[in-house]
Design a protein around this motif. Structure first.
Motif, PDB file in Angstrom:
ATOM      1  N   ALA A 125     -64.401  54.923  24.776  1.00  0.00           N
ATOM      2  CA  ALA A 125     -65.124  55.572  23.689  1.00  0.00           C
ATOM      3  C   ALA A 125     -64.330  55.522  22.393  1.00  0.00           C
ATOM      4  N   LEU A 126     -63.030  55.781  22.470  1.00  0.00           N
ATOM      5  CA  LEU A 126     -62.184  55.685  21.285  1.00  0.00           C
ATOM      6  C   LEU A 126     -62.190  54.267  20.731  1.00  0.00           C
ATOM      7  N   ALA A 127     -62.161  53.284  21.624  1.00  0.00           N
ATOM      8  CA  ALA A 127     -62.078  51.887  21.196  1.00  0.00           C
ATOM      9  C   ALA A 127     -63.287  51.430  20.396  1.00  0.00           C
ATOM     10  N   VAL A 128     -64.453  52.016  20.656  1.00  0.00           N
ATOM     11  CA  VAL A 128     -65.662  51.591  19.931  1.00  0.00           C
ATOM     12  C   VAL A 128     -66.020  52.544  18.794  1.00  0.00           C
ATOM     13  N   GLY A 129     -65.128  53.506  18.490  1.00  0.00           N
ATOM     14  CA  GLY A 129     -65.362  54.386  17.355  1.00  0.00           C
ATOM     15  C   GLY A 129     -66.259  55.570  17.621  1.00  0.00           C
ATOM     16  N   THR A 130     -66.473  55.888  18.895  1.00  0.00           N
ATOM     17  CA  THR A 130     -67.279  57.054  19.251  1.00  0.00           C
ATOM     18  C   THR A 130     -66.545  58.342  18.873  1.00  0.00           C
ATOM     19  N   ILE A 131     -67.281  59.330  18.399  1.00  0.00           N
ATOM     20  CA  ILE A 131     -66.695  60.637  18.135  1.00  0.00           C
ATOM     21  C   ILE A 131     -66.449  61.332  19.471  1.00  0.00           C
ATOM     22  N   CYS A 132     -65.198  61.641  19.757  1.00  0.00           N
ATOM     23  CA  CYS A 132     -64.828  62.219  21.053  1.00  0.00           C
ATOM     24  C   CYS A 132     -64.411  63.677  20.886  1.00  0.00           C
ATOM     25  N   VAL A 133     -65.023  64.541  21.687  1.00  0.00           N
ATOM     26  CA  VAL A 133     -64.668  65.956  21.737  1.00  0.00           C
ATOM     27  C   VAL A 133     -64.212  66.229  23.165  1.00  0.00           C
ATOM     28  N   VAL A 134     -62.950  66.629  23.324  1.00  0.00           N
ATOM     29  CA  VAL A 134     -62.358  66.739  24.657  1.00  0.00           C
ATOM     30  C   VAL A 134     -61.718  68.112  24.849  1.00  0.00           C
ATOM     31  N   GLY A 135     -61.440  68.452  26.104  1.00  0.00           N
ATOM     32  CA  GLY A 135     -60.783  69.711  26.411  1.00  0.00           C
ATOM     33  C   GLY A 135     -59.337  69.712  25.938  1.00  0.00           C
ATOM     34  N   SER A 136     -58.937  70.783  25.280  1.00  0.00           N
ATOM     35  CA  SER A 136     -57.572  70.864  24.739  1.00  0.00           C
ATOM     36  C   SER A 136     -56.518  70.925  25.829  1.00  0.00           C
ATOM     37  N   TRP A 137     -56.907  71.271  27.044  1.00  0.00           N
ATOM     38  CA  TRP A 137     -55.962  71.390  28.161  1.00  0.00           C
ATOM     39  C   TRP A 137     -55.649  70.048  28.807  1.00  0.00           C
ATOM     40  N   LEU A 138     -56.350  69.005  28.407  1.00  0.00           N
ATOM     41  CA  LEU A 138     -56.122  67.685  28.993  1.00  0.00           C
ATOM     42  C   LEU A 138     -54.894  67.032  28.343  1.00  0.00           C
ATOM     43  N   PRO A 139     -54.158  66.227  29.106  1.00  0.00           N
ATOM     44  CA  PRO A 139     -52.866  65.693  28.615  1.00  0.00           C
ATOM     45  C   PRO A 139     -53.025  64.479  27.702  1.00  0.00           C
ATOM     46  N   TYR A 140     -53.626  64.714  26.549  1.00  0.00           N
ATOM     47  CA  TYR A 140     -53.908  63.613  25.628  1.00  0.00           C
ATOM     48  C   TYR A 140     -53.011  63.623  24.394  1.00  0.00           C
ATOM     49  N   ARG A 141     -51.926  64.407  24.425  1.00  0.00           N
ATOM     50  CA  ARG A 141     -51.085  64.546  23.234  1.00  0.00           C
ATOM     51  C   ARG A 141     -50.449  63.229  22.813  1.00  0.00           C
ATOM     52  N   THR A 142     -50.164  62.354  23.777  1.00  0.00           N
ATOM     53  CA  THR A 142     -49.556  61.073  23.414  1.00  0.00           C
ATOM     54  C   THR A 142     -50.485  60.266  22.520  1.00  0.00           C
ATOM     55  N   ARG A 143     -51.788  60.399  22.725  1.00  0.00           N
ATOM     56  CA  ARG A 143     -52.735  59.680  21.872  1.00  0.00           C
ATOM     57  C   ARG A 143     -52.773  60.292  20.466  1.00  0.00           C
ATOM     58  N   HIS A 144     -52.662  61.614  20.402  1.00  0.00           N
ATOM     59  CA  HIS A 144     -52.578  62.260  19.089  1.00  0.00           C
ATOM     60  C   HIS A 144     -51.355  61.747  18.339  1.00  0.00           C
ATOM     61  N   ARG A 145     -50.236  61.693  19.023  1.00  0.00           N
ATOM     62  CA  ARG A 145     -49.000  61.244  18.380  1.00  0.00           C
ATOM     63  C   ARG A 145     -49.094  59.787  17.952  1.00  0.00           C
ATOM     64  N   ALA A 146     -49.881  59.003  18.694  1.00  0.00           N
ATOM     65  CA  ALA A 146     -50.059  57.591  18.344  1.00  0.00           C
ATOM     66  C   ALA A 146     -51.026  57.407  17.180  1.00  0.00           C
ATOM     67  N   GLY A 147     -51.676  58.497  16.747  1.00  0.00           N
ATOM     68  CA  GLY A 147     -52.563  58.416  15.588  1.00  0.00           C
ATOM     69  C   GLY A 147     -54.041  58.402  15.902  1.00  0.00           C
TER      70      GLY A 147
END
Length: 219
Positions: A125-147
């Motif tokens: 979904a991120l790769a095709v530009g979809t607006i993604c709304v996800v749970g804050s408890w999921l371990p996605y911080r590395t993607r935030h740090r990557a921009g």
């Protein structure tokens, strides 16, 4: 890489035609499987907080091809109706191409299972530009740090509250997500991934060699 390089507009037309969806309404995909841990019912109830105009402009797609029975599917459909939506529940197994078409067709992904590593659904979904709304408890911080740009909810009930301003400034929201495509190409570059695994392997060998040398010296 299943979604990169596809004609997104053509994929959307194919997906909409297959499932009887309107091409002029935004498609909101809820979850990626039928497991109740996906919290579909609570997420859809949370969408009920959206203004009627927002709800009328959305059509829900809920992929539930595995992980649940008819009772849970009915509960999801009932929750959608109570919140003012008609949900298209995808029951039949999808091929890789059909999954990619769904990702390309989706304008929004709402994803908040109780636990996850980093779902391929979110990556695509991120790769095709979809607006993604996800749970804050999921371990996605590395993607935030990557921009990478996506939005978080602290509880499924917040789905509508977080989504409303994104719908109000739709074009701006899409523009913010445009960076995700280029980041996805770089993030999943085979050479970069290969270097990462090689570095980790060499570091592990060095660590075990050091431990072995220390043990020998202390014997």
């Amino acid at each position: 890489r299943q979604v990169l390089g596809r004609d997104a507009a053509a994929a959307r037309r194919v997906f909409c035609d297959r499932h009887g969806l309107r091409g002029d309404r935004r498609i909101l995909c809820v979850g990626h499987s039928g497991f109740p841990e996906g919290q579909h019912v609570d997420l859809i109830r949370g969408l009920g907080a959206l203004a009627p105009a927002h709800r009328e402009g959305l059509q829900l797609v809920v992929p539930m091809t595995y992980g649940c029975g008819d009772d849970y599917r009915r509960a999801v459909a009932t929750a959608a109706g109570s919140a003012g939506f008609r949900a298209t529940i995808v029951r039949e197994y999808m091929t890789d191409d059909e999954m990619a078409e769904m990702r390309c067709a989706s304008d929004i992904l709402l994803y908040a299972p109780t636990s996850d590593a980093f779902s391929a659904s979110v990556s695509q979904a991120l790769a095709v530009g979809t607006i993604c709304v996800v749970g804050s408890w999921l371990p996605y911080r590395t993607r935030h740090r990557a921009g990478f740009r996506f939005w978080e909810i602290d509880h499924p009930s917040e789905a509508g509250v977080v989504l409303a301003p994104l719908l109000d400034r739709w074009q701006e929201s899409l523009s913010e997500c445009a960076v995700n495509r280029g980041l996805s190409v770089d993030f999943f570059d085979p050479e970069r991934l290969g270097r990462g695994w090689l570095d980790a392997y060499e570091a592990a060998i060095d660590r075990f060699a050091t431990v072995g040398a220390d043990a020998g010296a202390n014997a």
